[in-house]
Design an enzyme around this catalytic site. Structure first.
Site, PDB file in Angstrom:
ATOM      1  CE  LYS A 108      43.971 -93.073 -77.017  1.00  0.00           C
ATOM      2  NZ  LYS A 108      44.949 -92.383 -77.898  1.00  0.00           N
TER       3      LYS A 108
ATOM      4  CB  SER B  17      42.168-100.317 -77.670  1.00  0.00           C
ATOM      5  OG  SER B  17      41.456 -99.106 -77.697  1.00  0.00           O
TER       6      SER B  17
ATOM      7  N   GLY C 243      42.030 -94.698 -80.569  1.00  0.00           N
ATOM      8  CA  GLY C 243      42.636 -93.812 -81.570  1.00  0.00           C
ATOM      9  C   GLY C 243      44.129 -93.707 -81.306  1.00  0.00           C
ATOM     10  CG  LEU C 244      46.537 -92.867 -84.736  1.00  0.00           C
ATOM     11  CD1 LEU C 244      46.942 -91.925 -85.866  1.00  0.00           C
ATOM     12  CD2 LEU C 244      47.318 -94.180 -84.827  1.00  0.00           C
ATOM     13  CB  SER C 245      49.978 -91.802 -79.264  1.00  0.00           C
ATOM     14  OG  SER C 245      50.568 -90.941 -78.339  1.00  0.00           O
ATOM     15  N   GLY C 246      47.871 -89.141 -79.010  1.00  0.00           N
ATOM     16  CA  GLY C 246      47.704 -87.714 -79.323  1.00  0.00           C
ATOM     17  C   GLY C 246      46.423 -87.391 -80.063  1.00  0.00           C
TER      18      GLY C 246
HETATM   19  P1  ADP Z   1      45.523 -89.235 -76.437  1.00  0.00           P
HETATM   20  O1  ADP Z   1      44.898 -89.439 -75.073  1.00  0.00           O
HETATM   21  O2  ADP Z   1      44.623 -89.690 -77.551  1.00  0.00           O
HETATM   22  O3  ADP Z   1      46.905 -89.782 -76.547  1.00  0.00           O
HETATM   23  P2  ADP Z   1      45.734 -86.504 -75.601  1.00  0.00           P
HETATM   24  O4  ADP Z   1      44.349 -86.160 -75.142  1.00  0.00           O
HETATM   25  O5  ADP Z   1      46.749 -86.843 -74.568  1.00  0.00           O
HETATM   26  O6  ADP Z   1      45.635 -87.661 -76.690  1.00  0.00           O
HETATM   27  O7  ADP Z   1      46.320 -85.312 -76.490  1.00  0.00           O
HETATM   28  C1  ADP Z   1      45.559 -84.620 -77.444  1.00  0.00           C
HETATM   29  C2  ADP Z   1      46.154 -83.230 -77.651  1.00  0.00           C
HETATM   30  O8  ADP Z   1      45.446 -82.570 -78.695  1.00  0.00           O
HETATM   31  C3  ADP Z   1      46.047 -82.350 -76.403  1.00  0.00           C
HETATM   32  O9  ADP Z   1      47.216 -81.590 -76.287  1.00  0.00           O
HETATM   33  C4  ADP Z   1      44.837 -81.459 -76.745  1.00  0.00           C
HETATM   34  O10 ADP Z   1      44.897 -80.221 -76.079  1.00  0.00           O
HETATM   35  C5  ADP Z   1      44.982 -81.303 -78.259  1.00  0.00           C
HETATM   36  N1  ADP Z   1      43.738 -80.980 -78.945  1.00  0.00           N
HETATM   37  C6  ADP Z   1      43.564 -79.959 -79.805  1.00  0.00           C
HETATM   38  N2  ADP Z   1      42.296 -79.912 -80.257  1.00  0.00           N
HETATM   39  C7  ADP Z   1      41.643 -80.948 -79.682  1.00  0.00           C
HETATM   40  C8  ADP Z   1      40.301 -81.410 -79.736  1.00  0.00           C
HETATM   41  N3  ADP Z   1      39.369 -80.826 -80.502  1.00  0.00           N
HETATM   42  N4  ADP Z   1      39.981 -82.507 -79.015  1.00  0.00           N
HETATM   43  C9  ADP Z   1      40.913 -83.123 -78.249  1.00  0.00           C
HETATM   44  N5  ADP Z   1      42.184 -82.722 -78.146  1.00  0.00           N
HETATM   45  C10 ADP Z   1      42.561 -81.635 -78.842  1.00  0.00           C
END
Ligand code: ADP
Length: 181
Positions: A20, A88, A14-17
Site C-alpha cells: 500500500k 482497514s 490490504g494486509l501489512s506488507g
Molecule cells: P504496506 O504499506 O501494505 O504495509 P509496504 O509498501 O510497506 O506495504 O511494503 C511492501 C513491500 O513489498 C516493500 O518492501 C516493497 O518494496 C515490496 N514490493 C515488492 N514488489 C512490490 C510491488 N510490485 N508493489 C509494491 N510493493 C512491492
C-alpha cells in the site's frame, strides 16, 4: 504551475506488507511530477500522531479509520488527490469512508491483493515473525481478520506486477474518471 484535480480519495486496503505505502509513494511521485496537489495519509505515520492513543481492537481500528476519514474528507473537499494507506480490514469501516468522502468527491477503493504468504515472506518490518511467535496480538492475517473487498474499484496484484505497473493502473483509472488529464 500546480494543477487542481477533481477531489478524490484513493483508498488502499490490504494486509501489512501488501504494498500500500510503496505504490502510494510511487503514485504521489508521478502526480507531483504532473503538477497535481496530492497528500498521503499513511497508517504507520498517523498512528504515531493523530491516532497515537489507539490500538488494534476492532473498536480502535474503527476509530482510526473514522479520524482519518475526517482528514481525508477535508483534503478531498479542497480538491487534493488524497492517497490513504490503511490496512482497514473491516468492510463496514471502508463503507463508512466511502459514504463520507462521497459527500465531497470521488472515492476509489484499491484492493492491494497480495497473498499472505508473500507479505509474510517480505516481512518488511519483521512484524509477521513477531506475530507468529505470539508477541503481537490482533495482527491482521495471523490473529485478526481481513475482510476482502467484494467490489473494489481497482485490484492490484503486487506479487505479479512491478511497483510502476501497479502505479500506472491507478493513474490510468484516475484519468478514466476524469480526476486528472
Ligand atoms: P504496506 O504499506 O501494505 O504495509 P509496504 O509498501 O510497506 O506495504 O511494503 C511492501 C513491500 O513489498 C516493500 O518492501 C516493497 O518494496 C515490496 N514490493 C515488492 N514488489 C512490490 C510491488 N510490485 N508493489 C509494491 N510493493 C512491492
Amino acid at each position: 504551475m500546480n494543477k487542481r484535480a477533481k477531489g478524490v480519495t484513493v483508498w488502499f486496503t490490504g494486509l501489512s506488507g501488501a504494498g500500500k505505502t510503496t505504490v502510494a509513494l510511487e503514485i504521489e511521485k508521478i502526480l507531483k511530477e504532473m503538477g497535481y496537489y496530492t497528500q498521503r495519509l499513511d497508517g504507520d505515520i498517523v498512528r504515531e500522531k493523530l491516532t497515537k492513543d489507539l490500538g488494534f481492537t476492532k473498536e480502535d481500528r474503527n476509530k482510526n479509520i473514522e479520524r482519518n476519514t475526517f482528514v481525508a474528507k477535508i483534503l478531498t473537499d479542497n480538491d487534493i488527490i488524497t492517497l490513504c494507506s490503511f490496512i482497514s480490514p473491516y468492510k463496514s469501516a471502508r463503507e463508512y469512508a466511502r459514504k463520507e468522502i462521497n459527500q465531497v468527491g470521488d472515492f476509489v477503493e484499491v484492493f492491494v491483493d497480495t497473498p499472505l504468504e508473500v507479505c509474510e515472506k517480505r516481512d518488511v518490518k519483521g512484524l509477521y515473525k513477531q506475530a507468529r511467535k505470539g508477541e503481537i496480538d490482533n495482527f491482521t492475517g495471523i490473529s485478526d481478520p481481513y475482510q476482502e473487498p467484494e467490489n473494489p474499484d481497482i485490484i492490484l496484484k503486487t506479487a505479479q506486477e512491478t511497483i510502476q505497473e501497479s502505479a500506472k493502473i491507478v493513474i490510468d483509472y484516475l484519468k478514466k474518471i476524469n480526476t486528472i488529464k
